[in-house]
Design an enzyme around this catalytic site. Structure first.
Site, PDB file in Angstrom:
ATOM      1  N   GLU A  19      -5.651  -8.367  -1.227  1.00  0.00           N
ATOM      2  CA  GLU A  19      -6.310  -8.227   0.077  1.00  0.00           C
ATOM      3  C   GLU A  19      -7.772  -7.926  -0.174  1.00  0.00           C
ATOM      4  OE1 GLU A  19      -4.761  -5.576   3.064  1.00  0.00           O
ATOM      5  OE2 GLU A  19      -2.689  -6.010   2.505  1.00  0.00           O
ATOM      6  N   GLU A  46       0.834  -1.208   0.000  1.00  0.00           N
ATOM      7  CA  GLU A  46       0.000   0.000   0.000  1.00  0.00           C
ATOM      8  C   GLU A  46       0.871   1.262   0.000  1.00  0.00           C
ATOM      9  OE1 GLU A  46      -2.896  -0.523   3.182  1.00  0.00           O
ATOM     10  OE2 GLU A  46      -4.139  -1.718   1.849  1.00  0.00           O
TER      11      GLU A  46
END
Ligand code: BG6
Length: 486
Positions: A384, A175
């Site tokens: 995810e 991220e």
């Protein structure tokens, strides 16, 4: 309904959220080890020294370090084809700048990858998942200093060389776009200001002092480090695939008012597209220059040499996390909702999880199509996705989690639709296939797993593993390659 042959089904975890054993096997302190537990109502706290009377969830987590054989066997029982995990940089270079890597740390991951391979599971490895050696923050203020680029690349080369025959798929920074919205500032960027480094008092993470100019410079240094790592991987073994990893906060304009549409485009670009445009296309997008000017960021730190590195180190695939979507509006009084990294305006058509994240499976189909249009030449992977919920263990030891099954089923259906639309999607790893420590709140109570872990926020629990109803369900999904979602 079935998925392409060879589709990579599995689950994803991060070292600091599962391993524990924070000082075993020669591991150094990592940035994650200095953050206390919290909850929705009480934020996680940080101080630059460990306090003896505080609970730090990463120190023991779910003790994957001692239970990896049993845990990987559970993933194999579900039929996993892929297991996403991260390496704790501080297990390999305890202080980040040590002369030699730590053999005990290298040996630990050798054993983990061997265990995966034994079961025919492909490891997918993140090099930095919201953590870095704490000593690098103290010595260099993390990625603020260009020296940290060299140290990261040395770490990357060390693990590529050691594991290339066992690990084909790699991600550089988890991220990475979280730095844009502050969240990644401490964990993976390490850009603390001197006053925060010297202040021993415990305080919420959001009170750490931000210096946007330094934050964007540090993010740039991560881009350069990532591009150099991509090149190094290909030199060590041309078969290695290195990807970017983006937290995709899908955004819709709240209304069809043109100012809302424009505001949404602007926010979506800086939040979701900027980092992957740099990493996939190998150059800063033109829209960022105006954004930098208006935000008062002097972008002269981007040198011609850096531009060449970015161009030569484009990633091989695009991966992202997807949990929820939000709305964007210029209206200042719109009702707000929370979310992964960022909140936004509430969407009147969506329900939320118990933690306030809006549930939007169709948004995943929309996102996959938009990404495939933007980056048509590389494969996509959802690395995810999942539902954080407070599960109950019944008196007979069972855990019924139909809400989790409903959430995942709807997202898998959306992925299938996207594949039918022509999207080149190669895999799916649910977040937290086994319960783990939440990154935002530090809780165990926010559970994502197919496997329940008997571990609680007061640091109690036996650590026993229990198969939830969703365990058998996901096993069926994988066995049928996505055809049986009942
Ligand atoms: C992602 C992170 O943002 O979201 C994970 O990569 C994190 O580390 C996951 O755990 C879920 O967020 P949370 O706050 O529910 O743990």
């Amino acid at each position: 309904m079935s998925f392409p042959k060879g589709f990579l089904w599995g689950g994803a975890v991060a070292a600091n959220q599962v391993e524990g054993a924070f000082q075993e096997g020669g591991k150094g302190l990592s940035t994650a080890d200095l953050i206390t537990g919290g909850s929705v109502s009480s934020p996680r706290l940080f101080s630059p020294v460990l306090q003896s009377d505080c609970y730090y969830p990463s120190h023991d987590a779910i003790d994957f370090y001692h239970n990896y054989v049993q845990d990987i066997a559970l993933f194999a029982e579900m039929g996993f084809k892929v297991f996403r995990l991260s390496i704790a940089w501080s297990r390999i270079f305890p202080n980040g700048d040590d002369k030699e890597p730590n053999e005990a740390g290298l040996d630990f991951y050798d054993r983990v990858f061997d265990e995966c391979r034994k079961h025919g599971i492909e490891p997918l490895v993140t090099l930095s998942h919201y953590e870095m050696p704490w000593a690098l923050v103290q010595r260099y203020r993390g990625f603020h200093d260009r020296h940290t680029i060299d140290l990261f690349v040395r770490y990357a080369k060390t693990v590529f060389a050691r594991y290339h025959s066992k690990v084909k798929y790699w991600l550089t920074f988890n991220e990475i776009n979280s730095a844009v919205s502050l969240m990644g500032m401490y964990g993976s960027l390490g850009v603390l200001q001197p006053e925060d480094l010297e202040n021993d008092e415990l305080r919420p993470m959001y009170l750490l002092k931000d210096q946007p100019q330094e934050r964007f410079e540090a993010l740039h240094n991560q881009f350069v480090a990532s591009a150099l790592a991509v090149q190094a991987a290909h030199e060590i073994d041309p078969d290695l695939m290195v990807g970017c990893m983006i937290s995709h906060i899908t955004m819709y304009p709240l209304t069809c008012r043109p100012t809302d549409i424009l505001e949404c485009q602007k926010k979506d670009r800086i939040t979701n597209k900027f980092c992957s445009d740099v990493m996939v296309r190998g150059e800063y997008p033109s829209y960022m220059m105006r954004w930098f000017r208006e935000a008062g960021i002097d972008s002269s730190y981007i040198t011609d040499h850096d531009r060449q590195i970015l161009h030569a180190g484009k990633v091989d695939f695009y991966t992202f996390s997807y949990y929820m979507s939000n709305c964007v509006t210029v209206q200042t009084d719109a009702e707000q909702t929370t979310g992964n990294l960022l909140g936004g305006a509430k969407n009147p058509y969506l329900k939320t999880s118990d933690w306030g994240w809006q549930i939007d499976p169709e948004g995943l189909r929309y996102t996959l199509n938009a990404l495939n249009d933007r980056y048509p030449h590389i494969p996509l992977m959802v690395v995810e996705n999942g539902l954080g919920a407070d599960d109950t263990v019944e008196s007979d030891g069972s855990v019924h989690d139909p809400y989790r099954i409903d959430y995942l089923r709807a997202h898998i259906q959306a992925m299938h639709e996207a594949i039918e639309d022509g999207v080149n999607l190669i895999g799916y790893t649910t977040w937290g296939p086994i319960d783990l420590v939440s990154i935002s709140t530090g809780e165990m109570k926010k559970r994502y797993g197919f496997v329940y872990v008997d571990r609680y926020d007061d640091n109690s629990g036996s650590g026993a593993r229990i198969r939830k109803d969703s365990f058998r369900w996901y096993q069926k999904v994988i066995a049928s390659n996505g055809a049986d979602l009942s």
